[in-house]
Each structure stands twice: as structure tokens, then as C-alpha cells.
Design an enzyme around this catalytic site. Structure first.
Site, PDB file in Angstrom:
ATOM      1  N   HIS A 223      45.116  46.412  14.746  1.00 29.65           N
ATOM      2  CA  HIS A 223      45.802  46.572  16.244  1.00 29.65           C
ATOM      3  C   HIS A 223      47.024  46.659  16.996  1.00 29.65           C
ATOM      4  O   HIS A 223      47.451  46.334  17.577  1.00 29.65           O
ATOM      5  CB  HIS A 223      45.081  45.281  16.687  1.00 29.65           C
ATOM      6  CG  HIS A 223      44.040  44.897  16.433  1.00 29.65           C
ATOM      7  ND1 HIS A 223      43.378  44.853  15.168  1.00 29.65           N
ATOM      8  CD2 HIS A 223      43.125  45.387  16.697  1.00 29.65           C
ATOM      9  CE1 HIS A 223      41.847  44.594  15.213  1.00 29.65           C
ATOM     10  NE2 HIS A 223      41.517  45.080  15.985  1.00 29.65           N
TER      11      HIS A 223
ATOM     12  N   GLY B 287      49.922  35.868  27.939  1.00 31.50           N
ATOM     13  CA  GLY B 287      48.282  36.579  27.748  1.00 31.50           C
ATOM     14  C   GLY B 287      48.324  37.919  28.115  1.00 31.50           C
ATOM     15  O   GLY B 287      48.139  38.850  27.519  1.00 31.50           O
TER      16      GLY B 287
ATOM     17  N   ARG C 209      52.992  40.675  31.690  1.00 25.75           N
ATOM     18  CA  ARG C 209      53.832  39.250  31.222  1.00 25.75           C
ATOM     19  C   ARG C 209      54.902  39.371  30.329  1.00 25.75           C
ATOM     20  O   ARG C 209      55.891  38.880  30.819  1.00 25.75           O
ATOM     21  CB  ARG C 209      53.211  38.038  31.812  1.00 25.75           C
ATOM     22  CG  ARG C 209      54.072  36.914  32.325  1.00 25.75           C
ATOM     23  CD  ARG C 209      53.742  35.520  32.069  1.00 25.75           C
ATOM     24  NE  ARG C 209      52.755  35.926  32.835  1.00 25.75           N
ATOM     25  CZ  ARG C 209      51.224  34.914  33.402  1.00 25.75           C
ATOM     26  NH1 ARG C 209      51.747  33.756  31.993  1.00 25.75           N
ATOM     27  NH2 ARG C 209      50.374  34.902  34.085  1.00 25.75           N
TER      28      ARG C 209
ATOM     29  N   ARG D  25      45.801  49.636  22.668  1.00 26.25           N
ATOM     30  CA  ARG D  25      45.212  48.600  24.230  1.00 26.25           C
ATOM     31  C   ARG D  25      45.960  47.775  24.786  1.00 26.25           C
ATOM     32  O   ARG D  25      45.905  47.480  25.679  1.00 26.25           O
ATOM     33  CB  ARG D  25      44.083  47.605  23.138  1.00 26.25           C
ATOM     34  CG  ARG D  25      42.875  48.166  22.040  1.00 26.25           C
ATOM     35  CD  ARG D  25      42.641  47.244  21.431  1.00 26.25           C
ATOM     36  NE  ARG D  25      41.451  47.451  20.494  1.00 26.25           N
ATOM     37  CZ  ARG D  25      40.083  47.683  20.851  1.00 26.25           C
ATOM     38  NH1 ARG D  25      39.650  47.195  21.590  1.00 26.25           N
ATOM     39  NH2 ARG D  25      39.231  48.081  20.032  1.00 26.25           N
TER      40      ARG D  25
ATOM     41  N   ARG E 183      53.244  30.582  21.537  1.00 27.11           N
ATOM     42  CA  ARG E 183      52.612  30.393  23.090  1.00 27.11           C
ATOM     43  C   ARG E 183      52.249  30.146  24.337  1.00 27.11           C
ATOM     44  O   ARG E 183      53.606  29.153  24.603  1.00 27.11           O
ATOM     45  CB  ARG E 183      51.340  30.557  22.872  1.00 27.11           C
ATOM     46  CG  ARG E 183      50.011  30.781  24.285  1.00 27.11           C
ATOM     47  CD  ARG E 183      48.401  30.457  23.787  1.00 27.11           C
ATOM     48  NE  ARG E 183      47.838  29.498  24.904  1.00 27.11           N
ATOM     49  CZ  ARG E 183      47.987  30.018  25.779  1.00 27.11           C
ATOM     50  NH1 ARG E 183      47.868  31.651  26.557  1.00 27.11           N
ATOM     51  NH2 ARG E 183      47.175  29.747  27.188  1.00 27.11           N
ATOM     52  N   ILE E 184      53.057  31.037  24.984  1.00 32.82           N
ATOM     53  CA  ILE E 184      53.327  30.393  26.883  1.00 32.82           C
ATOM     54  C   ILE E 184      52.944  31.007  27.874  1.00 32.82           C
ATOM     55  O   ILE E 184      52.258  32.339  27.784  1.00 32.82           O
ATOM     56  CB  ILE E 184      55.002  31.524  27.140  1.00 32.82           C
ATOM     57  CG1 ILE E 184      55.063  33.167  26.687  1.00 32.82           C
ATOM     58  CG2 ILE E 184      55.882  30.389  26.315  1.00 32.82           C
ATOM     59  CD1 ILE E 184      56.257  33.348  27.158  1.00 32.82           C
ATOM     60  N   GLY E 185      51.713  30.119  28.436  1.00 38.27           N
ATOM     61  CA  GLY E 185      50.251  30.566  29.222  1.00 38.27           C
ATOM     62  C   GLY E 185      50.737  29.347  30.845  1.00 38.27           C
ATOM     63  O   GLY E 185      50.896  28.982  30.892  1.00 38.27           O
ATOM     64  N   SER E 186      49.232  29.799  30.793  1.00 34.90           N
ATOM     65  CA  SER E 186      48.864  28.734  32.285  1.00 34.90           C
ATOM     66  C   SER E 186      47.384  27.712  31.129  1.00 34.90           C
ATOM     67  O   SER E 186      46.540  27.785  30.596  1.00 34.90           O
ATOM     68  CB  SER E 186      48.748  29.693  32.953  1.00 34.90           C
ATOM     69  OG  SER E 186      47.443  30.454  32.993  1.00 34.90           O
TER      70      SER E 186
ATOM     71  N   GLU F 215      42.701  25.345  28.038  1.00 37.04           N
ATOM     72  CA  GLU F 215      43.356  26.942  28.015  1.00 37.04           C
ATOM     73  C   GLU F 215      42.074  27.448  27.278  1.00 37.04           C
ATOM     74  O   GLU F 215      41.554  27.077  26.623  1.00 37.04           O
ATOM     75  CB  GLU F 215      44.858  26.940  27.527  1.00 37.04           C
ATOM     76  CG  GLU F 215      45.296  26.701  26.548  1.00 37.04           C
ATOM     77  CD  GLU F 215      44.973  26.395  24.809  1.00 37.04           C
ATOM     78  OE1 GLU F 215      45.429  27.503  24.660  1.00 37.04           O
ATOM     79  OE2 GLU F 215      44.024  26.381  24.547  1.00 37.04           O
ATOM     80  N   MET F 216      42.989  28.610  26.773  1.00 35.13           N
ATOM     81  CA  MET F 216      41.164  29.670  25.576  1.00 35.13           C
ATOM     82  C   MET F 216      42.185  29.551  24.588  1.00 35.13           C
ATOM     83  O   MET F 216      41.745  31.052  23.859  1.00 35.13           O
ATOM     84  CB  MET F 216      41.130  30.497  26.376  1.00 35.13           C
ATOM     85  CG  MET F 216      40.045  29.715  27.767  1.00 35.13           C
ATOM     86  SD  MET F 216      39.768  31.469  28.832  1.00 35.13           S
ATOM     87  CE  MET F 216      37.693  31.051  28.040  1.00 35.13           C
ATOM     88  N   GLU F 217      42.897  29.775  23.913  1.00 31.73           N
ATOM     89  CA  GLU F 217      43.936  30.360  22.948  1.00 31.73           C
ATOM     90  C   GLU F 217      44.746  29.649  21.766  1.00 31.73           C
ATOM     91  O   GLU F 217      43.955  30.128  20.420  1.00 31.73           O
ATOM     92  CB  GLU F 217      44.895  31.302  23.183  1.00 31.73           C
ATOM     93  CG  GLU F 217      44.550  32.250  24.386  1.00 31.73           C
ATOM     94  CD  GLU F 217      44.381  32.158  25.849  1.00 31.73           C
ATOM     95  OE1 GLU F 217      43.873  31.198  25.906  1.00 31.73           O
ATOM     96  OE2 GLU F 217      43.483  33.023  26.314  1.00 31.73           O
TER      97      GLU F 217
ATOM     98  N   SER G 285      48.463  26.402  36.069  1.00 36.82           N
ATOM     99  CA  SER G 285      48.124  27.093  36.896  1.00 36.82           C
ATOM    100  C   SER G 285      46.820  26.953  38.198  1.00 36.82           C
ATOM    101  O   SER G 285      46.414  26.958  39.366  1.00 36.82           O
ATOM    102  CB  SER G 285      47.664  28.280  36.477  1.00 36.82           C
ATOM    103  OG  SER G 285      46.321  28.560  35.613  1.00 36.82           O
ATOM    104  N   ASP G 286      45.932  25.658  37.530  1.00 32.97           N
ATOM    105  CA  ASP G 286      44.772  25.745  38.993  1.00 32.97           C
ATOM    106  C   ASP G 286      44.526  23.980  37.700  1.00 32.97           C
ATOM    107  O   ASP G 286      45.083  23.525  36.944  1.00 32.97           O
ATOM    108  CB  ASP G 286      44.014  26.377  38.714  1.00 32.97           C
ATOM    109  CG  ASP G 286      43.141  26.667  37.344  1.00 32.97           C
ATOM    110  OD1 ASP G 286      43.916  28.117  36.730  1.00 32.97           O
ATOM    111  OD2 ASP G 286      42.350  26.099  36.586  1.00 32.97           O
TER     112      ASP G 286
ATOM    113  N   ARG H 262      51.263  33.506  39.343  1.00 27.62           N
ATOM    114  CA  ARG H 262      51.615  33.164  38.548  1.00 27.62           C
ATOM    115  C   ARG H 262      52.714  34.162  37.386  1.00 27.62           C
ATOM    116  O   ARG H 262      53.284  33.571  37.074  1.00 27.62           O
ATOM    117  CB  ARG H 262      50.065  33.259  37.371  1.00 27.62           C
ATOM    118  CG  ARG H 262      49.178  32.048  38.174  1.00 27.62           C
ATOM    119  CD  ARG H 262      48.250  31.672  36.840  1.00 27.62           C
ATOM    120  NE  ARG H 262      46.864  32.705  36.682  1.00 27.62           N
ATOM    121  CZ  ARG H 262      45.824  32.822  37.590  1.00 27.62           C
ATOM    122  NH1 ARG H 262      46.004  31.986  38.365  1.00 27.62           N
ATOM    123  NH2 ARG H 262      45.564  33.962  37.673  1.00 27.62           N
TER     124      ARG H 262
HETATM  125  N1  HPA Z   1      40.192  27.281  32.288  1.00 20.41           N
HETATM  126  C1  HPA Z   1      40.347  28.075  30.920  1.00 20.41           C
HETATM  127  N2  HPA Z   1      41.316  28.253  30.970  1.00 20.41           N
HETATM  128  C2  HPA Z   1      42.270  28.339  31.746  1.00 20.41           C
HETATM  129  C3  HPA Z   1      42.094  27.779  33.002  1.00 20.41           C
HETATM  130  C4  HPA Z   1      40.682  26.918  33.278  1.00 20.41           C
HETATM  131  O1  HPA Z   1      40.862  26.275  34.161  1.00 20.41           O
HETATM  132  N3  HPA Z   1      43.323  27.845  33.872  1.00 20.41           N
HETATM  133  C5  HPA Z   1      44.278  28.759  33.207  1.00 20.41           C
HETATM  134  N4  HPA Z   1      43.793  29.163  31.928  1.00 20.41           N
END
Ligand code: HPA
Length: 234
Positions: free
Chosen positions: A5, A21, A25, A44, A88-91, A181-183, A205-206, A219
Site C-alpha cells: 500500500h 485521516g 489534508r 490509492r 494521529r491528528i484527527g477529529s 473517533e475511529m482509529e 468536530s461535532d 474542518r
Molecule cells: N463518530 C465517529 N468518529 C468521528 C465522529 C463521530 O461522531 N466525529 C469525528 N470523528
């Protein structure tokens, strides 16, 4: 020495990699903050760049969304490209009413219902941790820049769209997770099994509590506080 990859040649990726992510960005960060930038991955469209920041070499590469994706890229970087540190720099989405949009969080513990660790190495665990040294460095950098960073437990989820979104209240109470978050669960696990270091800086972010949200465009450009801290640390 390409991997399935990542097409980078040996020695092209810095010891420290910042991982947003979104690969766009990563491109924005490279173009905005780094000098002498060289692109090392197009596979990819998961772009990766190496450049210098205040004279020091650093890389930035997209991770994609979710543990399956960051699990692949972080493993290949740690195992086959001699990368030592991934930040990692994420939301994230806030689980607590105390958090506001654009607050910056640093994961000091991650809880997940994911089977990632069990499948990856046979360890039936649901909590992973970042590198103490990286976290200390990040907190020092934040202090120096006078940027408020809150440390806490993060929920790493495999699922963005839940039918029963109210479930988050239970996770907040039972595991003390401030945000989702998811990572990071997979990233921290891969760092552990390869003997490397990882950390996770997040911008809210939310909010699952108030349903406030930022747009994708906001974002991409609004996360400068987090970027400043990550680059200062690196
Ligand atoms: N859920 C999962 N991951 C996220 C979210 C969320 O609401 N906001 C930013 N990353």
C-alpha cells in the site's frame, strides 16, 4: 522496498509521521507548513509527503477512515519503513457537554469494542495506550504555545452510523470516554506490537450531545491549533 500500500523507496519517510485521516489534508499540511516537500506515496491516492519543519525532517500521510485502514498504513510504516513515531491528528465527536467545537483533546487511554487487537495478535484487550514520552512532548509543546489541550479517554469505534446513537451515553458513563473517533485503538495496538510510539491529537468536530457540527470545509482549515502543537512537538 515497496509494501502493498506504500510505494516509497527506502529512507524517504521520516522517523516521525503525522497522520490525518484525509490524504488531502496531508497535502494541505505539507504545502502549508513544510519546506523541501517530496511526495512519497500515490497508491490509492493515500498521499504521503516528507519535508522539513524548522529544519527538522518530518512526514505527513493520510490514514484513511477507520481501524481497518489506519491498521494497514501504520503497520507498514512501523514495520517496513522504520518509522518510530506516528502522531494521529484527527477529529472526534464529543460525548460530553463540557466539550465545545474545536476543543483539542489528547488521548491518554483508548477504549474500543473492536476485535482489532484480538485478531491482530491474539490479545483479548479493549483498552490501549499512547506513548508516555510522545504525550509528554505534546503537552510541553502545547504549554509553550499557550494552547489548551485536554487529556482523556477516547472511544475508538468501528461504526460511524449507529441505529441507536443514544448508546454513546452508556459508553461515556461506563468507560469515561470524552469523545469518539475511529482509529486510535488500532494505531496504539500496532505501536505496541512493533515496539514503536504513537499518540493521538483530536479536534472536536461535532457533538453527539448538542448536535453541533462543523462542515468538511471548515474542518480542513480550522484545525490549526492542533497542527501547531503536533509540529512543535515533532
Ligand atoms: N463518530 C465517529 N468518529 C468521528 C465522529 C463521530 O461522531 N466525529 C469525528 N470523528
Amino acid at each position: 522496498m515497496a509494501t502493498p500500500h506504500i510505494e516509497a523507496k527506502e529512507g524517504v519517510i521520516a522517523k516521525t509521521v503525522l497522520m490525518p485521516g484525509d490524504p488531502l489534508r496531508a497535502q494541505y499540511i505539507a504545502e502549508t507548513y513544510l519546506e523541501n516537500v517530496v511526495k512519497f506515496n500515490n497508491v490509492r491516492n493515500m498521499f504521503g509527503f516528507t519535508g522539513t519543519y524548522k529544519g527538522k525532517e518530518i512526514s505527513v500521510m493520510g490514514s484513511g477512515m477507520g481501524m481497518a485502514s489506519i491498521g494497514i498504513y501504520s503497520y507498514e510504516l512501523f514495520k517496513f519503513y522504520d518509522v518510530e513515531n506516528i502522531i494521529r491528528i484527527g477529529s472526534c465527536g464529543a460525548y460530553s457537554a463540557e466539550l465545545n467545537l474545536y476543543d483539542v483533546l489528547l488521548a491518554d487511554k483508548v477504549w474500543s469494542e473492536s476485535s482489532f487487537a484480538k485478531v491482530q495478535s491474539g490479545e483479548d484487550i479493549h483498552v490501549t495506550y499512547p506513548s508516555k514520552e510522545l504525550n509528554e512532548g505534546i503537552m510541553d509543546a502545547a504549554k509553550k504555545l499557550n494552547i489548551n489541550v485536554r487529556q482523556g479517554t477516547i472511544h475508538s469505534s468501528d461504526v460511524f452510523y449507529r441505529e441507536n446513537f443514544k448508546e454513546f451515553e452508556k459508553i461515556y458513563v461506563e468507560h469515561g470516554a470524552l469523545a469518539v473517533e475511529m482509529e486510535s485503538f488500532a494505531l496504539f495496538h500496532n505501536a505496541k506490537v512493533t515496539g514503536k510510539n504513537a499518540a493521538c491529537l483530536l479536534t472536536v468536530s461535532d457533538s453527539l450531545v448538542t448536535h453541533e457540527a462543523t462542515t468538511a470545509e471548515e474542518r480542513q482549515f480550522a484545525f490549526t491549533k492542533m497542527m501547531d502543537v503536533a509540529l512543535e512537538m515533532a
